[in-house]
Scaffold this active site. Structure first.
Site, PDB file in Angstrom:
ATOM      1  N   CYS B 143      20.188  26.214  53.989  1.00 24.91           N
ATOM      2  CA  CYS B 143      19.238  25.141  53.738  1.00 24.91           C
ATOM      3  C   CYS B 143      18.073  25.257  54.719  1.00 24.91           C
ATOM      4  O   CYS B 143      18.283  25.215  55.934  1.00 24.91           O
ATOM      5  CB  CYS B 143      19.890  23.774  53.885  1.00 24.91           C
ATOM      6  SG  CYS B 143      18.703  22.428  53.626  1.00 24.91           S
ATOM      7  N   ILE B 204      19.809  33.377  45.418  1.00 25.15           N
ATOM      8  CA  ILE B 204      19.438  33.013  46.774  1.00 25.15           C
ATOM      9  C   ILE B 204      19.182  31.502  46.883  1.00 25.15           C
ATOM     10  O   ILE B 204      18.973  30.837  45.862  1.00 25.15           O
ATOM     11  CB  ILE B 204      18.116  33.728  47.204  1.00 25.15           C
ATOM     12  CG1 ILE B 204      17.008  33.451  46.175  1.00 25.15           C
ATOM     13  CG2 ILE B 204      18.330  35.185  47.435  1.00 25.15           C
ATOM     14  CD1 ILE B 204      15.636  34.026  46.510  1.00 25.15           C
ATOM     15  N   GLY B 259      17.388  31.752  41.128  1.00 26.31           N
ATOM     16  CA  GLY B 259      16.021  31.803  41.658  1.00 26.31           C
ATOM     17  C   GLY B 259      15.037  31.950  40.513  1.00 26.31           C
ATOM     18  O   GLY B 259      14.744  33.061  40.077  1.00 26.31           O
ATOM     19  N   GLY B 260      14.579  30.826  39.976  1.00 20.02           N
ATOM     20  CA  GLY B 260      13.529  30.856  38.950  1.00 20.02           C
ATOM     21  C   GLY B 260      13.993  31.138  37.545  1.00 20.02           C
ATOM     22  O   GLY B 260      13.170  31.435  36.668  1.00 20.02           O
TER      23      GLY B 260
END
Lengths: 297, 320
Positions: B143, B204, B259-260
């Site tokens: 984080c 990730i 991720g996206g």
């Protein structure tokens, strides 16, 4: 992120279709959307989370100005302030836009026959307009004060009906509302028919002029810039009135998943007894006395 | 309801997932909110990663916590959560009850996401989750939005290994370690936590970023910095999945690629790069019902390419 259970029982995701999108005054626009599933459950204070098109990662939240369940339509009052609303201003009838709604916790419905004083700033008028018309239909007395630095979004007319604490030359109202729904306008710069000063000054003058017994049952509602709502909350405290505000926040998910739209709320006794709550899920409507106004950064 | 066409089930660290889609931590709260959304179909998702949880309640960061950026967004929530005891004692029982009432809700696997400021705190939170109905534990050592712990652990292989070993020691549930891209060598961190006993990886977490308000010359986010997510980070995420896959393929450790991801094609790319399952996060903010479309399109993609099982795509990137 709280242990409290979510309170949005019938959130819909649907592809809305633009029925009408027009400029009202200045940078304020009104958009009518065909969105029957959302319209069916919409109550004053609910919002929609509207996808502004390809190229936008996040939808934009808008309070609902009106909902017509039989017609399946929703009205939004919005001001062009950034990329998303600029894109929306160019939308033409027939365009499709996915949305989530009716989202959030709506205003507490006032008891039939209650007296409401509403204090709006700019397009913060939207949820209060919805509340005003619904409450009046249920026999409530409604007084609406609107502070606006741009031209009012709706056409104006003069009114001769006196209003306690308000000078006779502050006589502009909006044609959108019937004569028995008292409306007055405020602006910081001098304008004929407007109260000159903060809208909260106008609201205070009115509340102060009422007799105790007239004031006792008043419900205060507010939506607009944060300092304005904080001032309305102080009015509520000064006159001992219960009230609610509809907060605005940058929002990502709109359904309570991300905690991106946090606002500080009082949580117990003492100066450090507060916590962040989600505007999209536990709000956007909060009790005025619940908001930790001093904790906004 | 069985999904038509190719087999979408995957096996991840001993868990059977009905589909390869995992709803990511921090994007769907503790899962309850989504169940209030009309049309949300539990059959479409393999697992939900719950909101990052610490030992004590955390207020989180001051607003503004999110801002849209080109092709993505920055967030700095700061691990706002009610503390592990409220999660295991109040929220989880309620969530399980709601899932049980939802069609196919019982098949949704739940991953706790564990965070802490110290190694013992990670271990204690994990221990309390071990005695709860969650199916697995995801260790959040990545984080970027908290001052202590988080990515401070994830950026040092030795520290990361200590956290994983401490969690490993207190739970028999599968342990997934969520890795940060904000490191010099993600392979070194992956290697260290594999040796420490992780059962899999989430790759990730967000990339650290900054948004500036030019008019006020102030940072947009209350926390100053935030984590970048969304389509903008997809190429970086693909690379990191591929790097970790090369590091751990021989040990057979699975990766949740994330991720996206917004489409089935994105999902397929992550599977090909080495992922066993794929995570959905930022896309849910635009469309919380997207999992159904991704599954349908992924099944179409597989059918078109003669692929019978999702696992047959994993790690099939041809080089040269």
């Amino acid at each position: 992120m709280s242990p409290a259970a979510p309170n949005t029982p019938s959130l819909q995701r649907e592809t809305a279709r633009v029925v009408e999108n027009r400029r009202l005054a200045g940078d304020q626009y009104l958009m009518r959307l065909q969105a029957p599933a959302t319209a069916a459950g919409a109550r004053p204070g609910h919002f929609v989370h509207l996808v502004c098109g390809e190229g936008f990662t996040l939808p934009r939240p808008f309070s609902i100005l009106d909902a017509d369940s039989p017609a399946g339509t929703l009205d939004l009052l919005y001001r062009v302030v950034g990329r998303g609303t600029s894109a929306m201003a160019a939308w033409t009838p027939g365009r499709e836009a996915p949305l989530l709604g009716p989202a959030g916790r709506p205003f507490t419905e006032p008891a039939a026959g209650a007296t409401l004083v509403l204090v709006a700033g700019g397009v913060g008028l939207a949820p209060l307009d919805f509340l005003a018309r619904r409450a009046q239909a249920r026999g409530c007395g409604v007084t609406l004060f609107l502070g606006t630095e741009s031209l009012p979004p709706f056409p104006t007319r003069t009114t001769q009906t006196p209003l306690a604490g308000v000078a006779a030359d502050v006589d502009l109202a909006l044609t959108r509302y019937p004569e028995d729904l008292a409306v007055r306008l405020a602006a910081l710069r001098p304008r004929p028919g407007f109260y000159q000063g903060y809208v909260t000054g106008l609201a205070r003058a009115h509340l102060a002029a009422l007799e105790d017994r007239q004031r006792a049952g008043i419900r205060l509602y507010s939506c607009g810039p944060l300092p304005m709502m904080a001032a309305v909350a102080r009015l509520g405290a000064e006159f001992g009135l219960w009230g609610e505000v509809s907060l605005e926040a940058h929002m990502a998910c709109g359904f309570g998943g991300c905690a991106g739209c946090a606002a500080p709320m009082i949580d117990g006794e003492g100066p450090d007894a507060w916590r962040y709550r989600r505007v999209c899920a536990e709000g956007p409507v909060f009790a005025m006395a619940e908001v930790a106004w001093h904790r906004f950064s | 309801m069985s999904l038509p066409g190719p087999e979408l089930q995957v096996r991840l660290a001993g868990l059977e997932l009905a589909t390869p889609l995992v709803l990511l931590s921090g994007c769907v709260g503790f899962g309850e909110e989504l169940l209030t959304l009309d049309g949300f179909d539990c059959a479409q998702i393999g697992a939900i990663c719950l909101k990052g949880t610490t030992l004590e309640p955390r207020r989180g960061n001051p607003p503004c916590r999110i801002v849209e950026t080109h092709g993505g967004m920055l967030n700095a929530i700061g691990l706002q959560n009610p503390g592990v005891r409220a999660v295991t004692g109040v929220i989880l029982p309620r969530l399980l009850e709601r899932l049980a009432q939802h069609p196919h809700g019982r098949q949704v696997r739940l991953l706790a996401n564990v965070a802490g400021a110290t190694v013992p705190e990670y271990a204690e939170v994990a221990r309390l989750f071990d005695d709860s109905p969650v199916d697995a534990i995801e260790i959040n050592i990545s984080c970027p939005n908290v001052k202590e712990g988080g990515v401070a652990f994830g950026s040092d292989p030795a520290m990361a290994a200590r956290v994983v070993a401490a969690v490993r020691a207190v739970t028999r549930k599968p342990v997934i370690t969520k890795l940060s891209p904000n490191v010099t060598s993600i392979r070194a961190v992956a290697r260290a936590v594999a040796e420490a006993g992780t059962d899999g990886f989430a790759v990730i977490n967000t990339l650290m970023g900054l948004a500036v308000d030019a008019a006020t010359r102030r940072p947009v986010l209350g926390n100053v910095t935030g984590g970048l997510s969304g389509p903008a980070i997809k190429p970086v995420a693909l690379l990191k999945v591929w790097e970790v896959f090369q590091e751990v393929r021989d040990q057979g450790l699975p990766i949740i690629g994330q991720g996206g991801i917004a489409t089935a094609t994105d999902a397929a790319e992550f599977l090909i790069a080495g992922a066993t399952a794929v995570g959905l996060g930022t896309v849910l903010f635009q469309d919380a019902l997207r999992p159904a479309r991704i599954n349908r399109d992924l099944a179409d993609f597989m059918a078109r390419h003669g692929i019978a099982r999702v696992a047959d795509l994993t790690g099939t990137l041809h080089i040269g």
